[in-house]
Design an enzyme around this catalytic site. Structure first.
Site, PDB file in Angstrom:
ATOM      1  CB  CYS A 103     113.049  -2.025 -43.606  1.00 15.14           C
ATOM      2  SG  CYS A 103     114.011  -2.046 -42.052  1.00 15.14           S
ATOM      3  CG  HIS A 104     117.691  -0.185 -43.223  1.00 12.51           C
ATOM      4  ND1 HIS A 104     117.227  -0.915 -42.411  1.00 12.51           N
ATOM      5  CD2 HIS A 104     118.675   0.700 -42.641  1.00 12.51           C
ATOM      6  CE1 HIS A 104     117.642  -0.463 -41.019  1.00 12.51           C
ATOM      7  NE2 HIS A 104     118.436   0.576 -41.381  1.00 12.51           N
TER       8      HIS A 104
END
Length: 170
Positions: A103-104
């Site tokens: 994800c991030h």
């Protein structure tokens, strides 16, 4: 079995920590959580997961670990503001040790300037940042680069992320 460093702070994406950590532990790997200070309790952004931190960043040496795990959420963005975490992550990429970022999570690798010439993926909103950092970004559930860097986009990708991360550790 591998000793996996997991850099984590408040507002991590709950399942992006809990599901892979569980999968790693079930296969016999050790997961050591690292934040600014040991013993601190951090909470996921959904409020479902609470994690008591094992080690402070000043108490660890990246050479003592076999792999790095970076869950997503707002945690990686906060951690990349601290040079100690940036240097820590850079060590794993420079030494070609396994790195698992979902994800991030790749935001920490962007700041460490370690994505140049790599194939990777990440959450939709950071894909352009990853391209500017020199990565070839693929919009796929999991991207494995040089049998070392495993990246995924979002919680839905966790089964593929876990599968490929465990293959790299094998």
């Amino acid at each position: 079995m591998s000793k996996i460093a997991c850099v984590l702070t408040d507002m991590f994406e709950d399942v992006e920590y809990t599901d892979p950590a569980k999968a790693f532990k079930e296969e016999g790997h050790e997961v050591v959580t690292i934040e600014k200070e040991s013993g601190k309790e951090v909470t996921g952004k959904q409020g479902e997961a609470k994690v008591t931190i094992d080690k402070g960043i000043d108490d660890v040496n990246p050479s003592d670990f076999d792999a790095l795990f970076i869950p997503g959420g707002f945690s990686p963005d906060q951690l990349r503001a601290d040079e100690r975490f940036v240097s820590f992550a850079k060590h794993f990429m420079d030494e070609k040790k396994p790195v698992f970022a979902i994800c991030h999570g790749p935001q920490l690798l962007i700041t460490a300037k370690t994505l140049e010439g790599r194939q990777a993926t990440g959450f939709k909103s950071i894909q352009v940042d990853m391209e500017y950092a020199g990565a070839t970004v693929k919009d796929e559930e999991v991207v494995v680069c040089k049998n070392q860097l495993v990246t995924s986009r979002q919680p839905d990708d966790i089964p593929a992320f876990n599968r490929e991360s465990l293959k790299v550790l094998a």
